[in-house]
Enzyme design. Structure first.
Site, PDB file in Angstrom:
ATOM      1  N   SER A  80       0.804  -1.224   0.000  1.00 51.46           N
ATOM      2  CA  SER A  80       0.000   0.000   0.000  1.00 51.46           C
ATOM      3  C   SER A  80       0.838   1.275   0.000  1.00 51.46           C
ATOM      4  O   SER A  80       0.271   2.368   0.066  1.00 51.46           O
ATOM      5  CB  SER A  80      -0.936   0.003   1.217  1.00 51.46           C
ATOM      6  N   THR A 123      -2.762   3.394   4.303  1.00 52.15           N
ATOM      7  CA  THR A 123      -1.774   4.465   4.329  1.00 52.15           C
ATOM      8  C   THR A 123      -0.868   4.326   5.549  1.00 52.15           C
ATOM      9  O   THR A 123      -1.351   4.067   6.654  1.00 52.15           O
ATOM     10  CB  THR A 123      -2.493   5.824   4.397  1.00 52.15           C
ATOM     11  N   THR A 182       1.428   6.808   0.726  1.00 54.37           N
ATOM     12  CA  THR A 182       0.451   5.810   0.281  1.00 54.37           C
ATOM     13  C   THR A 182       0.463   5.655  -1.237  1.00 54.37           C
ATOM     14  O   THR A 182       0.802   6.603  -1.954  1.00 54.37           O
ATOM     15  CB  THR A 182      -0.976   6.222   0.729  1.00 54.37           C
ATOM     16  N   ARG A 203      -6.615  10.217  -9.578  1.00 57.91           N
ATOM     17  CA  ARG A 203      -7.340  10.312  -8.299  1.00 57.91           C
ATOM     18  C   ARG A 203      -6.363  10.645  -7.165  1.00 57.91           C
ATOM     19  O   ARG A 203      -5.301  10.038  -7.042  1.00 57.91           O
ATOM     20  CB  ARG A 203      -8.044   8.983  -8.023  1.00 57.91           C
ATOM     21  N   THR A 220      -5.993   7.128   8.047  1.00 62.24           N
ATOM     22  CA  THR A 220      -5.923   6.063   7.049  1.00 62.24           C
ATOM     23  C   THR A 220      -7.338   5.543   6.828  1.00 62.24           C
ATOM     24  O   THR A 220      -8.146   5.518   7.749  1.00 62.24           O
ATOM     25  CB  THR A 220      -4.961   4.927   7.486  1.00 62.24           C
ATOM     26  N   GLY A 221      -7.605   5.160   5.596  1.00 67.52           N
ATOM     27  CA  GLY A 221      -8.960   4.733   5.245  1.00 67.52           C
ATOM     28  C   GLY A 221      -9.324   5.315   3.899  1.00 67.52           C
ATOM     29  O   GLY A 221      -8.449   5.749   3.145  1.00 67.52           O
TER      30      GLY A 221
HETATM   31  N1  GLY Z   1      -6.223   7.142   2.557  1.00 63.21           N
HETATM   32  C1  GLY Z   1      -5.571   6.948   1.348  1.00 63.21           C
HETATM   33  C2  GLY Z   1      -6.370   7.163   0.168  1.00 63.21           C
HETATM   34  O1  GLY Z   1      -7.595   7.145   0.205  1.00 63.21           O
HETATM   35  O2  GLY Z   1      -5.788   7.364  -0.873  1.00 63.21           O
END
Ligand code: GLY
Length: 300
Positions: free
Chosen positions: A47, A144, A162, A172, A195-196
């Site tokens: 990740s 992340t 991340t 994105r 994170t999420g």
């Molecule tokens: N939290 C990392 C992302 O949504 O890219």
């Protein structure tokens, strides 16, 4: 007093390294950045950094950021394609006199100018995993890596890195490089990082909210819980079902905590007198009582 806290079990190695550094007098920013870098270089972590999960078209776009709690200075990159150590590009931008956030080709050009490694980010293992996800038409997590550090001189720093949402659309950008959403740090209060799912974390400005609760006098555990709970409930009231979110929080006294709205979150932490350890987090939404102040076993 020094302290270090990082997201997910794979942050433990970073916490161990940072704990050694901070105990020996390392500055918070250096400890947090080098902890992120260690995990970026670990190809088994899919990740972040090299080995991160590619986007819909099969190439990685990395996001990273740092924040200095003294100056409130920020360095951030988004959509980095050719530099696996995105956190080092973000750290270099912190020192830039006028530009503190770069995206896409401009971010890659900056990383090249800084002499940062230009190794391919996509590994054979990550591409195999990407193929499998494509076949299953599945998305992929967004674990992340975030570190918050407090050094003996009272300095606070946050660093995050991340590869973002797996199979994301090219271009994105998630919460991670966005101040207040993915990270925040203020020497006068504390620091937080998230994170999420970035799209949901952004809605609640989760990291800034957690630090705002510190300003109201809450313990970092309570601050994190309130930030997640309030954001989660606010989205529900607006008819939006929030995806996974978690936030870690550290205050200027070296106390820390974390909260999440799902079952899977674990963080790593260490502080003066507390060896590196992992802490599983009880979700705030399964048990509303979790939002009330409580002591976490083994934390302090
Ligand atoms: N939290 C990392 C992302 O949504 O890219």
């Amino acid at each position: 007093m020094w302290a270090i806290i990082g997201t997910w079990p794979f942050a433990l190695r970073g916490v161990e390294q940072a704990a050694r550094g901070l105990a020996a007098g390392q500055e918070a920013m250096e400890a947090a950045v080098q902890a992120c870098r260690l995990i970026e270089d670990d190809e088994t972590v899919d990740s972040v950094g090299r080995g991160g999960i590619p986007n819909r078209e099969g190439y990685c776009e990395l996001d990273a950021a740092v924040m200095d709690g003294r100056s409130l200075g920020i360095g951030a990159v988004a959509g980095l394609r050719h530099c696996p150590n995105a956190v080092l590009a973000a750290r270099a931008l912190l020192d830039h006199p006028t530009h503190n956030m770069l995206c896409g080709p401009g971010a890659d050009a900056f990383a090249r100018e800084q002499g940062l490694s230009q190794r391919p980010i996509e590994t054979p293992q990550a591409m195999e995993r990407w193929q499998a996800l494509k076949r299953q038409q599945a998305s992929h997590g967004h674990d992340t890596v975030c570190f918050l550090a407090l050094s003996n001189n009272g300095r606070l720093a946050s660093a995050v890195t991340t590869s973002g949402l797996g199979l994301k659309m090219p271009g994105r950008v998630g919460d991670s490089p966005l101040a207040g959403s993915g990270f925040y740090a203020d020497d006068e209060l504390g620091a937080a990082a998230a994170t999420g799912l970035g799209e949901d974390i952004m809605r609640g400005l989760l990291s800034f909210q957690a630090v705002s609760y510190l300003k109201q006098g809450l313990h970092p555990q309570q601050a994190a819980e309130q930030a997640v709970l309030q954001a989660h409930q606010r989205m529900l009231r607006g008819g939006h079902q929030p995806d996974n979110m978690a936030v870690i929080c550290l205050d200027k006294q070296g106390r820390y905590g974390a909260a999440c709205n799902h079952q899977e979150f674990v963080y790593a932490a260490a502080a003066q007198g507390q060896p590196p350890h992992l802490v599983p987090v009880v979700p705030v939404i399964d048990n509303q009582r979790a939002a009330a102040p409580r002591e976490l076993k083994g934390l302090r």
